[in-house]
Design an enzyme around this catalytic site. Sequence first.
Site, short mmCIF file in Angstrom:
data_model
loop_
_atom_site.label_atom_id
_atom_site.label_comp_id
_atom_site.label_asym_id
_atom_site.label_seq_id
_atom_site.Cartn_x
_atom_site.Cartn_y
_atom_site.Cartn_z
N HIS A 216 0.83 -1.26 0.03
CA HIS A 216 -0.12 -0.25 0.12
C HIS A 216 0.62 1.27 -0.30
CE1 HIS A 216 -4.89 -1.32 0.67
NE2 HIS A 216 -3.78 -2.58 -0.10
N SER A 220 0.09 -1.42 -6.47
CA SER A 220 0.22 -2.50 -7.05
C SER A 220 0.93 -2.20 -8.83
CB SER A 220 -1.76 -2.98 -7.23
OG SER A 220 -2.08 -3.69 -6.19
N LYS A 244 -14.27 -8.42 -8.37
CA LYS A 244 -14.03 -8.61 -8.75
C LYS A 244 -12.84 -10.09 -8.10
CE LYS A 244 -10.56 -8.87 -12.70
NZ LYS A 244 -9.94 -7.54 -14.38
N ASP A 245 -12.07 -9.78 -7.29
CA ASP A 245 -11.84 -11.00 -6.37
C ASP A 245 -13.01 -11.34 -5.78
OD1 ASP A 245 -8.68 -9.66 -6.30
OD2 ASP A 245 -9.27 -8.27 -4.18
N GLU A 288 4.58 -33.87 -0.28
CA GLU A 288 3.76 -33.60 -0.84
C GLU A 288 4.00 -33.09 -1.46
OE1 GLU A 288 1.14 -35.34 0.56
OE2 GLU A 288 0.21 -32.96 1.63
#
Lengths: 421, 192
Positions: A216, A220, A244-245, A288
Amino acid sequence: MAGLHKSDFKNPVVNWIDTRLPVFTMMQKEYGVFPTPKNFNYFWNFGALAMVNLMIMIATGIFLAMNYTPHVTMAFDSVERIMRDVNYGWMLRYAHANGASMFFIVTYIHIFRGLYYGSYKAPRELLWMLGVVILLLMMATAFMGYVLPWGQMSYWGATVITNLFSAIPVVGDSIVTWLWGGFSVDNPTLNRFFSLHYLLPFVLVGVIFLHIAALHITGSNNPLGIDVKSEQDTLPFHPYYTIKDSVGICVYLIVFAVLVFFAPNFFSAPDNYIQANPLVTPAEIVPEWYFLPFYAILRSVPNKLGGVSMMFGAIAVLFVLPWLDTSPVRSAKFRPIYRILFWVLVVAVIALGMVGAHRPEGAWVTIGRLATLYYFLHFLVILPVLGKLERPLPLPESISRPVIGGGPLPAGATAKPMEKV
Amino acid sequence: MADSMSATPMTGTHGHPSGGEVTKRDFLKLVAGAGAAVGVGAIVWPLVDSMNPAADVLALSSTEVTLTPIEAGQAITVVWRGKPVFVRHRTPKEIKEAEDVKLSALIDPQADSARVKAGHDQWLVVIGICTHLGCVPLGNAPSDPRGEWGGWFCPCHGSQYDTSGRVRHGPAPLNLAVPPYAFETDTKIKIG
């Protein structure tokens, strides 16, 4: 700096709190009106998805811990009891176990997004490095969590991984004994892994807070990799990116639900449903899936210390990546050669993952060595050199320009370096 | 800790405007910082050391093994300190193979005589943990693969050991360790 905050909130209760502790103002600034580049594609969902995933992991983990017993004679049975007797225990455990896989899927996509669009470049170097710390913490947490059910793979995975530290010259064996709290993986090891498995996610929360705080400050990155020039280039985070998220979260939850309810053991090794036996090593120890590429690098080097160093080195190169990549252009969209090499890297990493899942015999050894070679070559040689040689495509003048029409300016106008580098 | 980092006299800027001059305040900062570092260390050490093997773990440190039921060519696994220990009754052929190897042909050169007790060279006692990454090598059960050198074969990463428990094929870097043990009688050993 004493003095009350002047709050704009109308609700009297909110206003009263906000005046004394401006958390509402902060949320409004950071998640409400926060100016966000308007050209995000769906790859920019994955940070939010990882956050949701972490919350799911912490929630299911807390309730699993209420029914789990960290003792070598009882751990395996307590997990079986969770599966059979505890109300919704099967769901909690399957969500937690598959949640780990989902977490790595989401995070790996998030990382490759950063690699493709150059999100690690100035001024976001520290943001990226915090991300690498997050990856390391995730790996440690996942590894210790996998030990807790105390199956054969839990036990032998723990044995192999802790033994990696015995490769350290001189003090290696003392470190391994210290990690174990004994002379083999045993009850003290299980106890401390449970303690640390509970602790590390909260350390993760702290580092993720810093990761987001740094985000922040810099703002971005975006698919074009160019800086925001004006308010025209941005949208307020809410409602545009909250929505959108949310779309991404729905898709993510569908995939997650399919795994949990229809293929809960898709990612798990059957051997882990056999209780740990310190005297019998399973015919094949496979970690894994999310560790397979690193495991393949470990096995590609026919020398213990060398293999271990290369494995940790594979992550260490990510730490210094912002300084290895010398190109001032961020997005691979404008880097014709890097764009191809990025996909070569993706193929190499997937190949390493496949190599890690097979016995180190025949062609797998060769493929593993070639892919390992490329991995290090990519970061240590190609990226530093490519930045000097590659001729990037002309960059658009601003984020808005390609959207509102006009396309890139003539070459002369864009020949200047993209940003302050 | 922050104190101890900024306490180096030459780097502090306030307190000595004249440049590199060392003042009494620098000295006090250094002493206070060092004292704090020692204090933190003293507090951290018990926490770190609490993770080392506890007294009860250390106490379980010896195991007795009766050798009479083990026929020549056979091996058994016993547990010592939570680790598997292989006790192998070697045949004369196996002993000869182990003794005849040139030391220069070994990854971790060690004579067979240094790995068994004099006069008891039919008995090989080694810790059954691969020196690569800690798996238990196969070779004790009659049906197990014993590798090209007739000793043990590690299923995890393919290391192979000979009839003296010496590594002959990587990635393991070292021979199987010989634990401390002694013959109490001709048919009984005490490990640890």
